[in-house]
Design a protein around this motif. Sequence first.
Motif, PDB file in Angstrom:
ATOM      1  N   GLU A   5       0.826  -1.204   0.000  1.00  0.00           N
ATOM      2  CA  GLU A   5       0.000   0.000   0.000  1.00  0.00           C
ATOM      3  C   GLU A   5       0.860   1.253   0.000  1.00  0.00           C
ATOM      4  N   HIS A   6       1.952   1.235   0.756  1.00  0.00           N
ATOM      5  CA  HIS A   6       2.756   2.442   0.930  1.00  0.00           C
ATOM      6  C   HIS A   6       3.844   2.590  -0.132  1.00  0.00           C
ATOM      7  N   CYS A   7       4.429   1.474  -0.563  1.00  0.00           N
ATOM      8  CA  CYS A   7       5.586   1.529  -1.465  1.00  0.00           C
ATOM      9  C   CYS A   7       5.310   0.961  -2.846  1.00  0.00           C
ATOM     10  N   GLY A   8       4.184   0.261  -3.013  1.00  0.00           N
ATOM     11  CA  GLY A   8       3.873  -0.340  -4.300  1.00  0.00           C
ATOM     12  C   GLY A   8       4.036  -1.846  -4.290  1.00  0.00           C
ATOM     13  N   GLU A   9       3.333  -2.485  -5.223  1.00  0.00           N
ATOM     14  CA  GLU A   9       3.306  -3.945  -5.275  1.00  0.00           C
ATOM     15  C   GLU A   9       4.670  -4.544  -5.605  1.00  0.00           C
ATOM     16  N   ALA A  10       5.439  -3.864  -6.456  1.00  0.00           N
ATOM     17  CA  ALA A  10       6.731  -4.428  -6.848  1.00  0.00           C
ATOM     18  C   ALA A  10       7.662  -4.545  -5.646  1.00  0.00           C
ATOM     19  N   ILE A  11       7.658  -3.540  -4.780  1.00  0.00           N
ATOM     20  CA  ILE A  11       8.511  -3.593  -3.582  1.00  0.00           C
ATOM     21  C   ILE A  11       8.047  -4.710  -2.666  1.00  0.00           C
ATOM     22  N   ALA A  12       6.726  -4.826  -2.460  1.00  0.00           N
ATOM     23  CA  ALA A  12       6.214  -5.882  -1.592  1.00  0.00           C
ATOM     24  C   ALA A  12       6.530  -7.260  -2.155  1.00  0.00           C
TER      25      ALA A  12
ATOM     26  N   GLN B  61       9.648 -12.292  -1.946  1.00  0.00           N
ATOM     27  CA  GLN B  61      10.558 -13.242  -2.587  1.00  0.00           C
ATOM     28  C   GLN B  61      11.780 -13.504  -1.727  1.00  0.00           C
ATOM     29  N   VAL B  62      12.370 -12.442  -1.201  1.00  0.00           N
ATOM     30  CA  VAL B  62      13.564 -12.593  -0.381  1.00  0.00           C
ATOM     31  C   VAL B  62      13.257 -13.395   0.883  1.00  0.00           C
ATOM     32  N   MET B  63      12.078 -13.161   1.465  1.00  0.00           N
ATOM     33  CA  MET B  63      11.706 -13.852   2.697  1.00  0.00           C
ATOM     34  C   MET B  63      11.130 -15.240   2.438  1.00  0.00           C
ATOM     35  N   VAL B  64      10.913 -15.565   1.148  1.00  0.00           N
ATOM     36  CA  VAL B  64      10.373 -16.861   0.739  1.00  0.00           C
ATOM     37  C   VAL B  64       9.045 -17.129   1.454  1.00  0.00           C
ATOM     38  N   VAL B  65       8.106 -16.205   1.283  1.00  0.00           N
ATOM     39  CA  VAL B  65       6.783 -16.347   1.878  1.00  0.00           C
ATOM     40  C   VAL B  65       5.738 -16.079   0.816  1.00  0.00           C
TER      41      VAL B  65
ATOM     42  N   LEU C 186      -1.771 -17.770  -2.770  1.00  0.00           N
ATOM     43  CA  LEU C 186      -0.636 -17.228  -3.506  1.00  0.00           C
ATOM     44  C   LEU C 186      -1.104 -16.050  -4.341  1.00  0.00           C
ATOM     45  N   SER C 187      -0.566 -14.899  -4.056  1.00  0.00           N
ATOM     46  CA  SER C 187      -0.957 -13.702  -4.778  1.00  0.00           C
ATOM     47  C   SER C 187      -0.535 -13.777  -6.236  1.00  0.00           C
ATOM     48  N   PRO C 188      -1.364 -13.280  -7.163  1.00  0.00           N
ATOM     49  CA  PRO C 188      -0.928 -13.160  -8.548  1.00  0.00           C
ATOM     50  C   PRO C 188       0.335 -12.314  -8.686  1.00  0.00           C
ATOM     51  N   MET C 189       0.597 -11.450  -7.704  1.00  0.00           N
ATOM     52  CA  MET C 189       1.805 -10.641  -7.743  1.00  0.00           C
ATOM     53  C   MET C 189       3.065 -11.498  -7.577  1.00  0.00           C
ATOM     54  N   LEU C 190       2.905 -12.690  -7.015  1.00  0.00           N
ATOM     55  CA  LEU C 190       4.042 -13.593  -6.855  1.00  0.00           C
ATOM     56  C   LEU C 190       3.950 -14.827  -7.729  1.00  0.00           C
ATOM     57  N   ALA C 191       2.783 -15.086  -8.292  1.00  0.00           N
ATOM     58  CA  ALA C 191       2.636 -16.268  -9.147  1.00  0.00           C
ATOM     59  C   ALA C 191       3.570 -16.170 -10.345  1.00  0.00           C
TER      60      ALA C 191
END
Length: 347
Positions: free
Chosen positions: A215-222, A227-231, A242-247
């Motif tokens: 919400e604050h920084c944008g979907e790409a940052i989230a 990805q880094v946290m593997v969640v 699983l969010s489409p943002m990560l699919a």
Amino acid sequence: MSLSDSHRDTGGRTDADLGTGRGAGPIDVWILVERHTLLLDLAGAAEALRLANQALRRRGEPEAFRLRYCAASESASTSVGLTLAALEPLPELSPRDWLILSGRRHPHPDDPPTETVDREEELRIERWLHREGTALLAGGQGRLLSICAGALLAARAGLLDGRRCTTHHEALDALRDAAPRADVQANRVFVLDGPLASSAGITAGIDLVLALIAEHCGEAIAASVAQVMVVYLRRGAQDPELSPMLANRHHLHPALHRVQDAVCGDPRADWSLARMAEVAHVTPRHLTRLFTQHGGTTPLDYLRAIRLELARRELQRGVRPAQAALAAGFSSDQQLRRTRRRLSADA
């Protein structure tokens, strides 16, 4: 273990001096450390915010969050026996601050009786939280976040009346008893109610913070942080796990990640196959092969899935279909419906 060096030295400058384009500087995120705080509650949220700052720096943008740790005393022992030191005193919060409350370890039957000084410290925290939390929730710019049983502390401070909230499934009844006028919701990963945000147990706090980072920084940052946290990037019990943002991102190909980051960062842009290929520094034909091989989809179908997710969120907010379609990058609600039918048929 000292935490005082984990927030950025500002050289005495105020938020107004540190302007970021997201407001008047980075947000002070205060994390309350109580005795026997669940360390994973605290560290999971803090690490997600740190990684968001790291991702922003890689893009040449200013950090969005300044992590700070406060307590009723200079040190506190956590749930795993590790003592955190150099903690800041309980602060007077500014209207745009965030305050994170985490859960505490359940008392053991063989624990010694609570000492008078410990109870006095708990009461001091509750009084401080009632004063600062009430102002924070009334201001509308800041946020109060409770992770796991942190909602019980918010309840004891009288902050949940008339609000929707959740907590760890084992603490739901206790929360209902502590806040009988709250709308306590079960089986939810997290609940957002204006400036109040509450999550279920432990790792659900990471999901909550990821949603607020988006919400604050944008979907790409989230998505980068997740990805880094593997969640999984989850936003609530009604959303897909699983969010489409990560699919389609369980790969290590840097060119595809560049394209996917760019699309998530600005999904409403005029994305053609040729433009995506320019971002990847490959030909359009080769990009299609890479997407199929590593991502299991095509570049344009990936774009459509991202736009469908954004439109779904707009519709959930009560936005009219035509407005939701335009906000997500579709030319019309008719194109939105056609795309939804096509992707559903291909699934």
